[in-house]
Design an enzyme around this catalytic site. Sequence first.
Site, PDB file in Angstrom:
ATOM      1  N   GLY A  96       7.274  -2.566   5.406  1.00  0.00           N
ATOM      2  CA  GLY A  96       8.713  -3.058   5.238  1.00  0.00           C
ATOM      3  C   GLY A  96       9.866  -2.219   6.071  1.00  0.00           C
ATOM      4  N   GLU A  97      11.083  -2.616   5.995  1.00  0.00           N
ATOM      5  CA  GLU A  97      12.072  -1.933   6.584  1.00  0.00           C
ATOM      6  C   GLU A  97      13.178  -1.681   5.629  1.00  0.00           C
ATOM      7  OE1 GLU A  97      13.282  -0.412   9.525  1.00  0.00           O
ATOM      8  OE2 GLU A  97      15.011  -0.184   8.590  1.00  0.00           O
TER       9      GLU A  97
ATOM     10  N   CYS B 294      -0.972   4.941   9.989  1.00  0.00           N
ATOM     11  CA  CYS B 294       0.281   4.075  10.407  1.00  0.00           C
ATOM     12  C   CYS B 294       0.026   2.797  11.071  1.00  0.00           C
ATOM     13  CB  CYS B 294       1.210   4.805  11.501  1.00  0.00           C
ATOM     14  SG  CYS B 294       1.330   6.568  11.152  1.00  0.00           S
TER      15      CYS B 294
ATOM     16  N   GLU C 156       0.815  -1.185   0.118  1.00  0.00           N
ATOM     17  CA  GLU C 156      -0.130  -0.370   0.085  1.00  0.00           C
ATOM     18  C   GLU C 156       0.761   1.246  -0.125  1.00  0.00           C
ATOM     19  OE1 GLU C 156      -4.172  -1.697   1.686  1.00  0.00           O
ATOM     20  OE2 GLU C 156      -2.613  -0.914   3.265  1.00  0.00           O
TER      21      GLU C 156
ATOM     22  N   CYS D 213       7.372  -6.422  14.774  1.00  0.00           N
ATOM     23  CA  CYS D 213       7.112  -5.659  15.656  1.00  0.00           C
ATOM     24  C   CYS D 213       5.928  -5.813  16.304  1.00  0.00           C
ATOM     25  CB  CYS D 213       7.340  -4.115  15.206  1.00  0.00           C
ATOM     26  SG  CYS D 213       8.924  -3.561  14.710  1.00  0.00           S
TER      27      CYS D 213
ATOM     28  N   HIS E  84       9.794   4.097  20.440  1.00  0.00           N
ATOM     29  CA  HIS E  84       8.767   3.364  20.835  1.00  0.00           C
ATOM     30  C   HIS E  84       8.810   2.968  22.334  1.00  0.00           C
ATOM     31  CE1 HIS E  84       7.119   3.391  17.002  1.00  0.00           C
ATOM     32  NE2 HIS E  84       7.785   2.522  16.444  1.00  0.00           N
TER      33      HIS E  84
ATOM     34  N   CYS F  87       2.499  -3.791  14.940  1.00  0.00           N
ATOM     35  CA  CYS F  87       2.553  -3.214  13.658  1.00  0.00           C
ATOM     36  C   CYS F  87       1.672  -4.443  12.757  1.00  0.00           C
ATOM     37  CB  CYS F  87       3.731  -3.007  13.368  1.00  0.00           C
ATOM     38  SG  CYS F  87       3.609  -2.738  11.365  1.00  0.00           S
TER      39      CYS F  87
ATOM     40  N   ASN G  62      -2.517   3.013  16.420  1.00  0.00           N
ATOM     41  CA  ASN G  62      -3.737   2.454  15.469  1.00  0.00           C
ATOM     42  C   ASN G  62      -4.108   1.169  15.657  1.00  0.00           C
ATOM     43  OD1 ASN G  62      -4.628   5.137  14.095  1.00  0.00           O
ATOM     44  ND2 ASN G  62      -2.375   4.944  13.370  1.00  0.00           N
TER      45      ASN G  62
ATOM     46  N   CYS H  91       3.594   8.543   1.319  1.00  0.00           N
ATOM     47  CA  CYS H  91       4.041   7.409   2.261  1.00  0.00           C
ATOM     48  C   CYS H  91       4.133   5.900   1.299  1.00  0.00           C
ATOM     49  CB  CYS H  91       3.236   7.068   3.572  1.00  0.00           C
ATOM     50  SG  CYS H  91       3.768   5.682   4.561  1.00  0.00           S
TER      51      CYS H  91
ATOM     52  N   CYS I 276       7.062  -7.514   6.051  1.00  0.00           N
ATOM     53  CA  CYS I 276       8.082  -7.276   6.713  1.00  0.00           C
ATOM     54  C   CYS I 276       8.479  -8.442   7.741  1.00  0.00           C
ATOM     55  CB  CYS I 276       7.811  -6.009   7.713  1.00  0.00           C
ATOM     56  SG  CYS I 276       9.033  -4.976   8.627  1.00  0.00           S
TER      57      CYS I 276
ATOM     58  N   SER J 122      12.175   4.796  14.554  1.00  0.00           N
ATOM     59  CA  SER J 122      11.159   4.335  15.455  1.00  0.00           C
ATOM     60  C   SER J 122      11.468   3.770  16.704  1.00  0.00           C
ATOM     61  CB  SER J 122      10.329   3.175  14.584  1.00  0.00           C
ATOM     62  OG  SER J 122       9.685   3.609  13.436  1.00  0.00           O
TER      63      SER J 122
HETATM   64  N1  SAH Z   1      10.151  -0.333   9.353  1.00  0.00           N
HETATM   65  C1  SAH Z   1       9.961   1.021   9.469  1.00  0.00           C
HETATM   66  C2  SAH Z   1       9.063   1.919   8.423  1.00  0.00           C
HETATM   67  C3  SAH Z   1       7.650   1.345   8.725  1.00  0.00           C
HETATM   68  S1  SAH Z   1       6.768   1.736  10.193  1.00  0.00           S
HETATM   69  C4  SAH Z   1      10.164   1.697  10.979  1.00  0.00           C
HETATM   70  O1  SAH Z   1       9.775   0.847  11.580  1.00  0.00           O
HETATM   71  O2  SAH Z   1      10.220   3.017  11.143  1.00  0.00           O
HETATM   72  C5  SAH Z   1       6.161   3.304  10.029  1.00  0.00           C
HETATM   73  C6  SAH Z   1       5.583   3.820  11.423  1.00  0.00           C
HETATM   74  O3  SAH Z   1       4.652   3.354  11.865  1.00  0.00           O
HETATM   75  C7  SAH Z   1       6.807   3.413  12.465  1.00  0.00           C
HETATM   76  O4  SAH Z   1       7.269   4.378  13.527  1.00  0.00           O
HETATM   77  C8  SAH Z   1       5.934   2.360  13.167  1.00  0.00           C
HETATM   78  O5  SAH Z   1       6.365   2.011  14.523  1.00  0.00           O
HETATM   79  C9  SAH Z   1       4.591   2.921  13.030  1.00  0.00           C
HETATM   80  N2  SAH Z   1       3.644   1.903  13.520  1.00  0.00           N
HETATM   81  C10 SAH Z   1       3.596   0.730  13.290  1.00  0.00           C
HETATM   82  N3  SAH Z   1       2.415   0.189  13.561  1.00  0.00           N
HETATM   83  C11 SAH Z   1       1.633   1.030  14.088  1.00  0.00           C
HETATM   84  C12 SAH Z   1       0.389   1.137  14.812  1.00  0.00           C
HETATM   85  N4  SAH Z   1      -0.424   0.095  14.791  1.00  0.00           N
HETATM   86  N5  SAH Z   1      -0.147   2.372  15.174  1.00  0.00           N
HETATM   87  C13 SAH Z   1       0.535   3.397  15.277  1.00  0.00           C
HETATM   88  N6  SAH Z   1       1.893   3.565  14.526  1.00  0.00           N
HETATM   89  C14 SAH Z   1       2.552   2.202  14.160  1.00  0.00           C
END
Ligand code: SAH
Length: 375
Positions: free
Chosen positions: A169-170, A343, A96, A120, A225, A123, A300, A109, A116, A223
């Site tokens: 993805g990363e 996100c 997407e 995490c 967290h 996610c 989210n 974006c 991925c 990221s």
């Molecule tokens: N792999 C990369 C890019 C993808 S994630 C990274 O980790 O940065 C993009 C952003 O969305 C990251 O900061 C991730 O932690 C956040 N994200 C992932 N799942 C989420 C969720 N369920 N709610 C809010 N943010 C989220």
Amino acid sequence: MAVTETRINLFDLDEAGLREFFASIGEKPFRAQQILKWVYHQQVVSFDEMTNLSKPLRTRLEEVAQLALPEVISEQVSNDGTVKWLMGFGGNNAVETVFIPEPNRGTLCISSQVGCALNCSFCSTGAQGFNRNLTTAEIIGQVWLAAKALGHERNGRRRITNVVLMGMGEPLVNFDAVLPALSLMRADLGFGLAAKRVTVSTAGMVPGIDRLRDSIDVALAVSLHAPEDTLRETLVPLNRKYPIKELMAACQRYVADKHKRSITFEYTLIDGVNDHPEHARALVKLLRQVPSKLNLIPFNPFPGTAYRCSPKARIEKFQQIVMDGGLIATVRKTRGDDIDAACGQLAGKVVDRTRRSRTIRMNMISEPENRERLQ
Ligand code: SAH
């Protein structure tokens, strides 16, 4: 009998790659500039229309090269103007891509992998597993197709002013394909975006951060967290390999280069997990080490997750504490949630090739057909 495609896809090449390609077929390197202008400024992808190339060269290009793009499977527009595309690459793989319009800018974006592998825990992409890296053509193709769909014009109204690699993805695990795509986003003959307008977001791939710093001038988002290792490991398993101390050291090396500004740290706020005032205070201490901006992202939810979003009051308190501690902190507005474009909600279609349990994956995919099946 299946015909194997042997023609080189010119969307896989940045300016340096195109110059090499033209040299390899006995053509002058400046052909690279001509092609780039047609493709990225005029949005022409048929060699036949490239009228400043001789007829024999156009015929030759048809034989040895192609300009192949992902397939736009669907386009959804949110009530708030956010647009989400499902882009397909064959073999039931799709990612997407999301466009977020704001009064003074438009952010695209994009995704860098089908699924991925980092897993995490909060996610939805991670829950789907991993199939493969995207190619350069598939990464820059997302920008090209979005630009085309939005009526983006180079010298008129520029709809896409910023690109963030924050989709599925990363990016730093797929470095070799991502780098030429970044170079095409930055190049004047490509999308011409300034360094601060192209952001690579990473879950903390330390060697990739160093490589990025040495390779190209773009903005970095990390990221985070969690402000300490034990908690971060439960959210971002990659932390076991690259703990916070090493990550912060890589961030310091990144900003030590005078061209790179500050780093954006992303912090997803999850109810009762990482949103306590103690976490906010620890974060202030940690982020003092690096010129930084903090982006707080309300979690989210997606089907199958046990996590919940922090209540509004706790988000506000968290922001207040970090701001009192001297950090610049913004709370990310949720956009496009009526079309699951927020996100961490990006799903796409992933043919998982990891050995993760299929049941878990199916439960967590946020596609409507799967959701229906679960109800
Ligand atoms: N792999 C990369 C890019 C993808 S994630 C990274 O980790 O940065 C993009 C952003 O969305 C990251 O900061 C991730 O932690 C956040 N994200 C992932 N799942 C989420 C969720 N369920 N709610 C809010 N943010 C989220």
